[in-house]
Design a protein around this motif. Structure first.
Motif, PDB file in Angstrom:
ATOM      1  N   VAL A 194       0.635  -1.062   0.323  1.00 36.83           N
ATOM      2  CA  VAL A 194       0.225   0.199   0.263  1.00 36.83           C
ATOM      3  C   VAL A 194       1.024   1.295  -0.287  1.00 36.83           C
ATOM      4  CG1 VAL A 194      -2.097   1.091   1.625  1.00 36.83           C
ATOM      5  CG2 VAL A 194      -2.314  -0.885   1.596  1.00 36.83           C
ATOM      6  N   MET A 195       1.419   1.020   0.868  1.00 35.56           N
ATOM      7  CA  MET A 195       3.024   2.638   1.159  1.00 35.56           C
ATOM      8  C   MET A 195       3.641   2.772  -0.375  1.00 35.56           C
ATOM      9  SD  MET A 195       6.092   3.148   2.969  1.00 35.56           S
ATOM     10  CE  MET A 195       5.545   3.484   4.847  1.00 35.56           C
ATOM     11  N   GLY A 196       3.561   1.624  -0.796  1.00 28.34           N
ATOM     12  CA  GLY A 196       4.972   1.678  -2.149  1.00 28.34           C
ATOM     13  C   GLY A 196       3.644   1.840  -3.263  1.00 28.34           C
ATOM     14  N   TYR A 197       2.138   1.719  -3.268  1.00 30.09           N
ATOM     15  CA  TYR A 197       1.784   1.775  -4.220  1.00 30.09           C
ATOM     16  C   TYR A 197       1.118   3.887  -4.602  1.00 30.09           C
ATOM     17  CZ  TYR A 197      -3.154   2.794  -6.939  1.00 30.09           C
ATOM     18  OH  TYR A 197      -3.903   3.536  -7.028  1.00 30.09           O
ATOM     19  N   TYR A 198       0.654   4.420  -3.694  1.00 29.79           N
ATOM     20  CA  TYR A 198       0.702   5.614  -3.444  1.00 29.79           C
ATOM     21  C   TYR A 198       1.970   6.227  -3.645  1.00 29.79           C
ATOM     22  CZ  TYR A 198      -3.769   4.195  -1.313  1.00 29.79           C
ATOM     23  OH  TYR A 198      -5.075   4.344  -1.415  1.00 29.79           O
ATOM     24  N   LEU A 199       3.508   5.542  -3.175  1.00 29.08           N
ATOM     25  CA  LEU A 199       4.380   6.417  -3.634  1.00 29.08           C
ATOM     26  C   LEU A 199       4.445   6.130  -5.044  1.00 29.08           C
ATOM     27  CD1 LEU A 199       6.366   7.773  -1.370  1.00 29.08           C
ATOM     28  CD2 LEU A 199       8.085   5.168  -2.061  1.00 29.08           C
ATOM     29  N   GLY A 200       4.571   5.352  -5.465  1.00 25.43           N
ATOM     30  CA  GLY A 200       4.470   5.347  -7.059  1.00 25.43           C
ATOM     31  C   GLY A 200       3.292   5.862  -7.758  1.00 25.43           C
ATOM     32  N   LYS A 201       2.084   6.319  -6.954  1.00 20.70           N
ATOM     33  CA  LYS A 201       1.258   7.543  -7.710  1.00 20.70           C
ATOM     34  C   LYS A 201       2.285   8.723  -7.748  1.00 20.70           C
ATOM     35  CE  LYS A 201      -2.776   7.096  -8.440  1.00 20.70           C
ATOM     36  NZ  LYS A 201      -3.311   7.022  -9.305  1.00 20.70           N
ATOM     37  N   SER A 202       3.026   8.972  -6.486  1.00 18.89           N
ATOM     38  CA  SER A 202       2.679  10.440  -5.969  1.00 18.89           C
ATOM     39  C   SER A 202       4.286  10.622  -7.322  1.00 18.89           C
ATOM     40  CB  SER A 202       3.531  10.255  -4.820  1.00 18.89           C
ATOM     41  OG  SER A 202       4.681  11.735  -4.355  1.00 18.89           O
ATOM     42  N   LYS A 203       4.933   9.492  -7.767  1.00 16.95           N
ATOM     43  CA  LYS A 203       6.333   9.936  -8.545  1.00 16.95           C
ATOM     44  C   LYS A 203       5.647  10.457  -9.614  1.00 16.95           C
ATOM     45  CE  LYS A 203      10.832   9.091  -9.486  1.00 16.95           C
ATOM     46  NZ  LYS A 203      12.144   8.410  -9.015  1.00 16.95           N
TER      47      LYS A 203
END
Length: 222
Positions: free
Chosen positions: A144-153
């Motif tokens: 979940v953390m990585g998903y939103y981090l990817g969305k952020s980038k």
């Protein structure tokens, strides 16, 4: 000792392999993934040290505040901060699905070391339950953390998703730890929560994979 270490490490490797193999479009550099795993393993010790000191100094008088709120925020903050510091701007973080892999990797690094230490203290009898709950939950928090981090980038709403990359896993972790505080009734609540967590995280995996296809198409790589 070898059997104990194998039992402790196997769940993390199995879960990471699952998320790694879900990426059908491209292969992520093993060196960078290994680095993120090592980062996650390394933060286990300062986190445990902080928790030990605060327990010994009786900083928290309320068990819920200490074991649910503080522990959840502390662990997820360290993972989020390292992902942002060491991985977010890395040249190998070049598509939305990478966030899933790096988030799972750093979380499983932490969960694996924690699992080794726990099994060394309490024996292999707890290994099955540890694999089903703490190890898998950390992996899913990382997804979940990585998903939103990817969305952020890879979207224009950088700050919004960067905050969600921290807050969403914290909220899930708080619920998880809160359920463990329910004593005799915890298992009856934990089962539906874990089903929800797996469903929620796998939906993020599916969405990240769809974003990857769009990203590769925009980059003329498909």
């Amino acid at each position: 000792m070898f059997i104990l270490l194998t039992v402790a490490i196997a769940p993390g490797l199995a879960l990471f392999s699952y998320f790694y193999l879900r990426n059908e479009m491209k292969t992520e550099p093993g060196k960078t993934l290994l680095q993120s795993f090592v980062y996650g393993a390394a933060i286990t010790f300062p986190i445990l040290f902080i928790q030990y000191v605060l327990t010994e100094e009786v900083v928290f008088t309320n068990p819920f505040v200490q074991h649910v709120l503080f522990t959840s925020v502390l662990e997820e903050f360290f993972k989020w901060f390292l992902l942002y510091l060491a991985i977010y701007h890395h040249v190998e973080f070049d598509d939305p699905y990478d966030g899933i892999l790096y988030g799972a990797s750093i979380s499983l690094g932490f969960a694996t070391v924690e699992n080794v230490l726990y099994l060394l203290s309490y024996g292999v009898d707890t290994a099955f339950m540890r694999a089903l709950l703490p190890v898998s939950s950390h992996a899913l928090f990382g997804v979940v953390m990585g998903y939103y981090l990817g969305k952020s980038k890879f979207t224009k709403r950088t700050k919004k998703y960067l905050w969600l990359a921290f807050l969403a896993p914290v909220l899930l972790h708080i619920v998880y730890n809160g359920i463990l505080m329910l004593e005799d009734a915890w298992l009856y609540v934990m089962i539906p929560f874990m089903l929800f967590l797996w469903t929620f995280a796998l939906r993020k995996v599916k969405m990240a994979h769809a974003h990857l296809i769009i990203h590769l198409y925009d980059q003329n790589k498909l």
